[in-house]
Design an enzyme around this catalytic site. Structure first.
Site, PDB file in Angstrom:
ATOM      1  N   ASP A   8       0.820  -1.207   0.000  1.00 54.44           N
ATOM      2  CA  ASP A   8       0.000   0.000   0.000  1.00 54.44           C
ATOM      3  C   ASP A   8       0.857   1.262   0.000  1.00 54.44           C
ATOM      4  OD1 ASP A   8      -2.136  -1.669   0.030  1.00 54.44           O
ATOM      5  OD2 ASP A   8      -2.846  -1.146   2.031  1.00 54.44           O
ATOM      6  N   GLY A   9       2.036   1.176   0.621  1.00 58.45           N
ATOM      7  CA  GLY A   9       2.929   2.333   0.680  1.00 58.45           C
ATOM      8  C   GLY A   9       3.379   2.779  -0.706  1.00 58.45           C
ATOM      9  N   ASP A  25      -3.087  14.654  22.030  1.00 60.09           N
ATOM     10  CA  ASP A  25      -1.786  14.545  21.382  1.00 60.09           C
ATOM     11  C   ASP A  25      -1.843  15.141  19.983  1.00 60.09           C
ATOM     12  OD1 ASP A  25      -0.589  13.307  23.487  1.00 60.09           O
ATOM     13  OD2 ASP A  25      -0.276  11.381  22.504  1.00 60.09           O
ATOM     14  N   THR A  50      -7.984   2.656   7.459  1.00 59.34           N
ATOM     15  CA  THR A  50      -7.312   1.417   7.863  1.00 59.34           C
ATOM     16  C   THR A  50      -5.872   1.664   8.306  1.00 59.34           C
ATOM     17  OG1 THR A  50      -6.670   1.003   5.576  1.00 59.34           O
ATOM     18  CG2 THR A  50      -8.690  -0.042   6.339  1.00 59.34           C
ATOM     19  N   ALA A  51      -5.459   2.912   8.300  1.00 62.02           N
ATOM     20  CA  ALA A  51      -4.072   3.226   8.622  1.00 62.02           C
ATOM     21  C   ALA A  51      -3.983   3.860  10.026  1.00 62.02           C
ATOM     22  CB  ALA A  51      -3.493   4.134   7.540  1.00 62.02           C
ATOM     23  N   TYR A  52      -3.416   5.017  10.129  1.00 57.82           N
ATOM     24  CA  TYR A  52      -3.124   5.593  11.453  1.00 57.82           C
ATOM     25  C   TYR A  52      -4.394   5.820  12.275  1.00 57.82           C
ATOM     26  CZ  TYR A  52      -0.834   8.833  14.766  1.00 57.82           C
ATOM     27  OH  TYR A  52      -0.347   9.469  15.880  1.00 57.82           O
ATOM     28  N   SER A  53      -5.446   6.265  11.630  1.00 53.12           N
ATOM     29  CA  SER A  53      -6.703   6.528  12.352  1.00 53.12           C
ATOM     30  C   SER A  53      -7.184   5.296  13.112  1.00 53.12           C
ATOM     31  CB  SER A  53      -7.784   6.982  11.356  1.00 53.12           C
ATOM     32  OG  SER A  53      -9.047   7.001  11.947  1.00 53.12           O
ATOM     33  N   SER A  83      -5.338   2.940  14.491  1.00 52.83           N
ATOM     34  CA  SER A  83      -4.555   2.802  15.726  1.00 52.83           C
ATOM     35  C   SER A  83      -5.017   3.789  16.794  1.00 52.83           C
ATOM     36  CB  SER A  83      -3.068   3.033  15.444  1.00 52.83           C
ATOM     37  OG  SER A  83      -2.542   1.986  14.669  1.00 52.83           O
TER      38      SER A  83
END
Lengths: 341, 341, 341, 341
Positions: free
Chosen positions: A114-115, A219, A230-233, A235
């Site tokens: 994906d990157g 933060d 599906t990425a940072y959100s 987590s």
């Protein structure tokens, strides 16, 4: 007549006694119809293809060499690659270097995870050519194609026998204390405001369509596309959003207020996130992990849906496929069943 | 000709070199336009109004009496109420009892909290008249009007000088082992499948548009509307969804798999949740907290967007208002700021 | 003299200027010393062993037959099993049926997963013999031994060359409206109060050492041991607690108040959870998933650390082992690394 | 004889048939006894008191002036304050400036919120005098005293008629690539490792008592005391830990692995968190929000319970008080009850 029709679309009637149901209108498009299919249709044969591969991956490099040779020799395509990829492919002297991601590329081929797709998009600030992504990584939300079938699949694509999904990008502008836009970036996954090295929680004022919503002590804050859900959100506690939903996600990162949950907004809004002029610290913003910029007091980031979405070529249009891929990628059925509650 | 137009809508073209952008299409409607406004438009003067109030609330009862009198005396409206409310209003003998929630009601007036609106909707399995809700409770996601301005606001409504927001409902059908539909309900907030008194986690097979997605081991599963995203789904970890988004939320309740996060799906899908035929226990289903039914092995619930949404009269159409009301209702700025991280 | 020592232990001195540090006391035991090791020490050779196995698992059945034969033939042990296991082992006619889980059993051998250990404990309401658990399931928090080494490991155990970890149980009493205790159970994982089939959130009053703490509006409440922190409490959002910590976990299930987070309490407290006398619904309680009981208004459950903990024989005493096993069992390193944030 | 006793404590016997229960031992201290009370006992009358107040708070400044005058005039105490506080109190020329937080202070008085207590502790790297904290802020987990009763309460304290709770600190050492300790700090709330401005998730190796546990991919990691469990760790999803529990919390910040939940460890362990030598980025560490330091590849932070805990004078020793204060501070009963699930 046209004017009147438009008005009716905007202000549909909702009648009392004699109404049999909400009248057909955008309602049908929004709620009842599956998200639109886009057929890839070529006015003329595509001739210029940009190839991009995962870094430091021998299999991807070897496959790229094979693929490029086939494109050039068998399909008479001009193949472009970036400087780094070219260094790994000395035997293919007739690949062109992509110096300028301008409008002349017809198609992008990605060999990676994906990157790699994320990186390819980032090269095109405006119009993004359709992307065909072969899975050479482990996460495959964006990489539906298998390399072993590349000839078959690319022949279909080159002949216009395939569909694309439109994935939204967000257009994010950094606005300084005087109201001047100093930078604009397209993000495919998310824009993140964070406190950087500050020992203080960031204090951010959030506006929606110019209405002040709340001040967030956290933060930081993520504004993600459905693709980025599906990425940072994820987590940070955000829900997973189907990529065809016309939505933006507002996800606070470790908010001080425990009831501040992620919020999913219609894609039609404009969000603004501002460092208050009386803040005790500045904040930082980054765009898909890049272009990190300090936001001093009074500066803000304005976020809206971009004019330049990303067409990704797909194998299938079924909505359930994405849902199923979540189950696979996130190992939902991995943890062992226990007997009692 | 019509056929061709339809085809183009379904399969928009996404072209290579000569493409300047994704062609205008549903894209505009889905992503760029604010969710549609619906103007309340009366073909003839509304004459029949159903009033409903919070239980055991003296202020609401007194206000309802005043309001009903005004409607009957000043506006020549026939007022309907249910049997329980009538008992509380002995002085108003000319209020009619609502025996059958059929098509003859022009407008609903609610005096209570969100629960009162929920109850009002539940009486109308098909077409729901527009709802004007006065806030007599503490949660006000659905109750934008203040009673002290009722004459002014209702005059506007009765003259068609107001807008409504369309809130989706889900149509949920219970299907038995033989594939027969045994019940159908419209839900405004959520349908919940849970394990009831079973000591075992419920094991539920989830399908999306007839594709098997995953088996969920959990206390249960919530499928909520955007409206319901501020209710039970929120306690189970779901994100908050703007009510104008064409979405359904799939929120697992205490899932065994820790990576099973809430999923937001397009409103166009049909979900099916099934008790597997080899399950060690049955499950239970309830619809907005009502009509609780046991689902034995092999039974399922099918869920799709309803043909019968709920038009709620609003004071303002701004999307940011909802976002701001979250901040207020959920006390986002309540917890005290701390100095350091 | 003894009395004085006790007093000092209870009220250690904390002095001003001349104090060099908190004086040695329980402080050392509580904070600085690793949790105690318990050496299994036999006053006389163990002669009676209870064996228990996973249901419907052929490998476990075959292994149990082999193990029982070895114990009887080679080690002259009397082997006990329950009725169901005996049916699966017709060839071993000299295994005794365990009719009464009284004080005569010296050792328990489990062949299964964590559920088998849970079941074994449940048979012993008071003193639990030491448990040696062989892993025949996939979760191994409680099953450290591998069957292939059973002779070597059991020889060590029978000779007293091994250590045990003490795992707490909670003693839970159901108290009726008149204050009479009607049931008492020992739980190894957790006691759960839930709303059962009620459409209303359960409303539960929580007391700690007879002090009213709060009223919880939720699907229910879990009070778990540290051992139980990897089970249901984890799905409800509780933290993982090392089993040697003298703690109880109070974990609300889908609480209405979003700031109601799981709370870890010292094992010395007594918690009481009560259905208020003005509650709109009753609640249900279950103990390690068993003995489900309805709690009508005014009834309560009282929870304190039990006098009858469970000694589990371990291969190693290192605290880090447990932490590492979490990483393995919960697949912490499973999800693929992504490139950017 | 002493030696033997010690051995027995370490390796208590757990016997089979003849065992009536786990023998009395540390078991009693750990599990059955309430956390120890510490009585404040003065060898000689306290004569030197350090006073500290919240910044920029007029009420706290005025109260501090009144309190200091009373201490000096009525109780013949030498009062110390730091330079900044002295500037705000020009009228009290006989307050001494605290130049060196050495062993001569008998008692600390705080007028502020939890942050003031945190700051007071940070001045004493080793022995911390007992702290009496008056609540002048909004969060009062650490500030049990009300100023209006200061004479009565301080008279009790000065006469040794009061109790203290011992709150743990963690001793955190920064260790460089060669294994040399370069800094050591005592933390009262938490030590945080984060990625700072890096666009990459931090990759951190975690060790427990020198055993490698796992590699964490996350925004960072918090290791908190129980006291710190109500601060940053809570925002990151950690459970609330009673301050008398001998525990450390390991809370990952937005971990990439969704199953990586906060872990509560016994206070007796030593944790080490290391930036791997092949990491793509460095990390940062801060101690109660201070002394921020970059950790380059190969560097680590070692964390264990400190020899220098903080005695905080309390009004009551009841465990339930803390639990109740959570309910109040976190507004557990604030969100309005909803009708249906």
């Amino acid at each position: 007549e046209n004017e009147e029709k438009k008005t009716e679309t905007d202000t549909n009637r909702c009648k009392g006694e004699h109404q049999s149901s909400i009248e057909k209108s955008d309602y049908e498009i929004l709620y009842r119809k599956p998200p639109s299919k886009i057929r890839l249709e070529w006015d003329s044969r595509p001739t210029k293809i940009y190839v991009i591969k995962k870094w430091h991956d021998d299999t991807a490099t070897k496959s790229l060499a094979e693929l490029s040779k086939w494109l050039m020799d068998e399909r008479s395509i001009t193949v472009y690659a970036d400087k780094d990829a070219l260094k790994d492919l000395p035997q293919l002297s007739n690949i062109e270097e992509l110096e300028d991601a301008s409008h002349h590329i017809d198609l992008i081929l990605c060999l990676g995870g994906d990157g790699t797709v994320l990186h390819a998009c980032s090269l095109f600030e405006e119009n993004v050519p359709p992307i065909v992504a072969f899975n050479f990584g482990s996460m495959g939300f964006l990489t539906p194609f298998e390399f072993k079938r590349y000839k078959e699949d690319l022949n279909s694509v080159l002949e216009g026998q395939c569909y694309a999904k439109i994935r939204l990008r967000l257009e994010c502008s950094v606005v300084d204390e005087s109201g001047n836009t100093t930078q604009t970036h397209q993000v495919f996954n998310e824009v993140v405001l964070d406190r950087g090295s500050s020992p203080y929680l960031s204090s951010l004022n959030c506006y929606c369509d110019d209405r002040m919503i709340t001040n967030v002590q956290a933060d930081g804050v993520i504004v993600a596309t459905a693709t980025g859900s599906t990425a940072y959100s994820l987590s940070a506690g955000g829900s997973l959003i189907h990529p065809q939903l016309p939505a933006m996600l507002f996800t606070p990162i470790c908010p001080h207020s425990l009831s501040f949950r992620p919020v999913v907004m219609p894609a039609s809004v404009t969000l603004k996130i501002e460092v208050p002029s009386d803040s005790s610290a500045s904040a930082f913003v980054s765009f898909d992990g890049r272009h990190r910029t300090e936001l001093s007091k009074g500066m803000s980031v304005s976020i809206k849906v971009s004019n330049w979405p990303v067409p990704t070529v797909v194998r299938t249009m079924e909505i359930g496929d994405w849902f199923h891929s979540l189950a696979v990628h996130l190992n939902w059925n991995q943890r062992v069943q226990q007997k009692s509650k």
